[in-house]
Design an enzyme around this catalytic site. Structure first.
Site, short mmCIF file in Angstrom:
data_model
loop_
_atom_site.label_atom_id
_atom_site.label_comp_id
_atom_site.label_asym_id
_atom_site.label_seq_id
_atom_site.Cartn_x
_atom_site.Cartn_y
_atom_site.Cartn_z
N LYS A 162 42.87 42.00 36.14
CA LYS A 162 41.61 41.25 36.17
C LYS A 162 40.44 42.19 36.51
O LYS A 162 39.36 42.11 35.91
CB LYS A 162 41.71 40.09 37.17
CG LYS A 162 42.64 38.99 36.67
CD LYS A 162 42.92 37.90 37.68
CE LYS A 162 43.91 36.89 37.06
NZ LYS A 162 44.18 35.72 37.91
N GLN A 217 44.01 34.73 44.46
CA GLN A 217 45.23 34.76 43.64
C GLN A 217 46.34 33.94 44.30
O GLN A 217 46.58 34.06 45.51
CB GLN A 217 45.67 36.23 43.44
CG GLN A 217 46.82 36.43 42.46
CD GLN A 217 46.44 36.17 41.00
OE1 GLN A 217 45.27 36.14 40.62
NE2 GLN A 217 47.44 35.96 40.16
N ASP A 254 38.18 29.76 39.15
CA ASP A 254 39.53 29.34 38.79
C ASP A 254 39.59 27.84 38.49
O ASP A 254 40.57 27.34 37.95
CB ASP A 254 40.50 29.62 39.96
CG ASP A 254 41.41 30.82 39.68
OD1 ASP A 254 41.76 31.01 38.50
OD2 ASP A 254 41.75 31.52 40.64
N1 LUD Z 1 46.37 32.45 40.70
C1 LUD Z 1 46.66 32.85 38.37
N2 LUD Z 1 48.49 33.04 39.87
C2 LUD Z 1 49.44 33.31 38.80
N3 LUD Z 1 50.21 38.69 31.09
C3 LUD Z 1 47.35 34.35 36.56
C4 LUD Z 1 48.62 35.55 34.81
C5 LUD Z 1 47.73 37.34 33.44
N4 LUD Z 1 44.30 31.81 41.49
C6 LUD Z 1 45.08 32.13 40.49
O1 LUD Z 1 46.30 34.98 36.52
O2 LUD Z 1 44.85 32.42 36.97
C7 LUD Z 1 45.32 32.47 38.13
N5 LUD Z 1 44.57 32.15 39.20
N6 LUD Z 1 47.53 33.28 37.37
N7 LUD Z 1 48.49 34.58 35.84
C8 LUD Z 1 49.55 33.72 36.31
C9 LUD Z 1 48.95 32.89 37.43
C10 LUD Z 1 47.17 32.79 39.67
C11 LUD Z 1 49.80 35.67 34.11
C12 LUD Z 1 49.94 36.61 33.10
C13 LUD Z 1 48.91 37.46 32.76
C14 LUD Z 1 47.59 36.40 34.45
C15 LUD Z 1 49.03 38.50 31.68
O3 LUD Z 1 48.07 39.14 31.34
C16 LUD Z 1 50.47 39.67 30.08
C17 LUD Z 1 50.81 38.98 28.77
O4 LUD Z 1 51.26 37.83 28.80
O5 LUD Z 1 50.65 39.63 27.73
C18 LUD Z 1 51.64 40.55 30.47
C19 LUD Z 1 51.45 41.21 31.81
C20 LUD Z 1 52.59 42.16 32.16
O6 LUD Z 1 53.13 42.04 33.29
O7 LUD Z 1 52.95 43.00 31.34
#
Ligand code: LUD
Ligand code: NAP
Length: 292
Positions: free
Chosen positions: A54, A98, A121
Site C-alpha cells: 500500500k 490494517q 477503508d
Molecule cells: N485490513 C485489508 N486486512 C486484510 N494481493 C487487504 C489485501 C492486497 N483495514 C484493512 O488490504 O483492505 C484492508 N483493510 N485487506 N488485503 C486483505 C485484507 C485489511 C489482500 C491482498 C492484496 C490487500 C494483494 O495485493 C496480491 C494479488 O492478489 O495479486 C498478491 C500479494 C502477494 O502476497 O503476493
C-alpha cells in the site's frame, strides 16, 4: 470454451495512472498532495506485506504516506491515542488500520474512533450503516468490495437484474459487496457456513463473488455455464516446488472454473491489486473533499 481472464493487475495499473494524473493536478493547483496514514499493529507477515504494498502504491501515484508500526502488545488506550492524533493531523486525509488487530484490542472501538471523513477503508459503523440503507451515501466504500464492482464495470459485465451469489458474509468483504450488488439492482443471495445445498445455489449465479477463505472450495461443476466469477480468496497452500514453499490460490478451483465461466479473475492478479487501487482512490477523494 475458455473464459476471459479479468486482469485485475492491469486494470489496477490503469486506475493508478488515472489517480496519478489527478494527484499531479492537485499538486499543481493547490501545492498539496493527499496523505494516507497506515497503522500496523504487531508483526503478522501477511499484514506487513499488504501494508508495504500500500505504501509503495502511494509513492507511485504521489500520495504521501505516514507509517505507524506499533508493537503487538500496545494498549487499547495507546492505540486509540494514535488514531485520535491522526484525526487531528492536517496532512492526513485517510487512516488505514490494517486488520486483523491482536485479540486484546477492541476492534469496534478503534474503527469507530476514526474520523468519518478519513475513514478510507469504509469500516466506520456509520459508513457501513449508510452503505446498507437505501439512498444514504457513505463517505467511503470498503476497498475490496469496491474493487470487485469496478472489475465488473470495467469488464463490461451487466449487474442489473442478474442473479448474484456472494459466498461469505464478513464485515470486510461479503456483507459490503452484497450491499453494493443490491444497490446495483442484482437479485442477491448471500451464503455462509450454515448454508445448505451450497453447490446448487452457486449454480444459479450469473455473477459469483467468492470470499470464504477456503482454498479452491468452489468446483468447476458448481459454476453456471457463462457465469462471471470474482474470486476474492487469498489462501496460501504448501508447495515445495515454489521458491517460498507456498503458493497463493483463490476460493475457486480456477482451472476447472475457467472452462465453464465466461469470465474469471485469477489469484494472484485479480481482486488483490484492486483493493490497493481503491484505497488510493478513496484517499484522493477524501483529500479532494477537504480542499473543496
Ligand atoms: N485490513 C485489508 N486486512 C486484510 N494481493 C487487504 C489485501 C492486497 N483495514 C484493512 O488490504 O483492505 C484492508 N483493510 N485487506 N488485503 C486483505 C485484507 C485489511 C489482500 C491482498 C492484496 C490487500 C494483494 O495485493 C496480491 C494479488 O492478489 O495479486 C498478491 C500479494 C502477494 O502476497 O503476493
Ligand atoms: P472471514 O472473515 O473468515 O469470512 C469468511 C466467510 O465465509 C464467513 O462468512 C463464513 O461463514 C464463510 N464460510 C467459511 N467457510 C465456509 C464454507 N465451507 N461454506 C460456506 N461459507 C463459508 O474471511 P474474509 O475476511 O471475508 O476473507 C475471505 C477470503 O478473502 C480470505 O481468503 C481472505 O484472505 C480473502 N481476502 C482477500 C482480499 C483481497 O483484497 N484480495 C481482501 C480481503 C480478504 P460464517 O459467517 O457462517 O462463519
Amino acid at each position: 470454451m475458455s473464459a476471459q481472464i479479468i486482469d485485475g493487475k492491469a486494470i489496477a495499473a490503469t486506475i493508478r495512472g488515472e489517480i496519478k494524473a489527478e494527484v499531479d493536478a492537485m499538486q499543481t493547483r493547490y501545492s498539496q498532495v493527499p496523505g494516507l496514514a497506515t497503522v500496523l499493529v504487531g508483526e503478522r507477515k501477511d499484514s506487513q506485506t499488504y501494508v508495504r504494498m500500500k505504501k509503495k502504491a502511494c509513492a507511485e501515484v504521489g500520495i504521501a504516506s505516514f507509517s505507524h508500526d506499533l508493537p503487538a502488545d500496545i494498549s487499547q488506550a495507546d492505540l486509540l491515542k494514535v488514531v485520535q492524533d491522526l484525526n487531528a493531523h492536517p496532512e492526513v486525509n485517510g487512516i488505514l488500520v490494517q486488520l486483523p488487530l491482536p485479540d486484546h484490542i477492541n476492534e469496534e472501538e478503534i474503527l469507530s474512533a476514526i474520523s468519518l471523513t478519513k475513514d478510507v477503508d469504509g469500516f466506520h459503523p456509520i459508513n457501513i450503516g449508510r452503505l446498507s440503507m437505501k439512498r444514504r451515501a457513505p463517505l467511503f466504500v470498503p476497498c475490496t468490495p469496491k474493487g470487485c464492482i469496478e472489475l465488473l464495470d470495467r469488464s463490461g459485465v451487466e449487474i442489473e437484474g442478474r442473479r448474484a451469489v456472494v459466498l461469505g458474509r464478513s464485515n470486510i468483504v461479503g456483507l459490503p459487496v452484497a450491499m453494493l450488488l443490491l444497490h446495483r439492482n442484482a437479485t442477491l443471495t448471500i451464503c455462509h457456513s450454515r448454508t445448505q445445498n451450497l453447490p446448487q445455489i452457486v449454480r444459479e449465479a450469473d455473477i459469483l463473488i467468492a470470499a470464504v477463505g477456503r482454498p479452491e472450495m468452489v468446483k468447476g461443476d458448481w459454476i453456471k455455464p457463462g457465469a462471471v466469477v470474482i474470486d476474492v480468496g487469498m489462501n496460501a497452500v504448501d508447495d515445495p516446488a515454489a521458491a517460498k514453499g507456498y503458493r497463493l490460490v483463490g476460493d475457486v478451483a480456477f482451472d476447472e472454473a475457467r472452462e465453464v465461466a465466461s469470465a474469471i479473475t485469477p489469484v494472484p492478479g485479480g481482486v488483490g491489486p484492486m483493493t490497493i487501487a481503491m484505497l488510493l482512490r478513496n484517499t484522493l477523494d477524501g483529500a479532494k473533499r477537504t480542499l473543496e
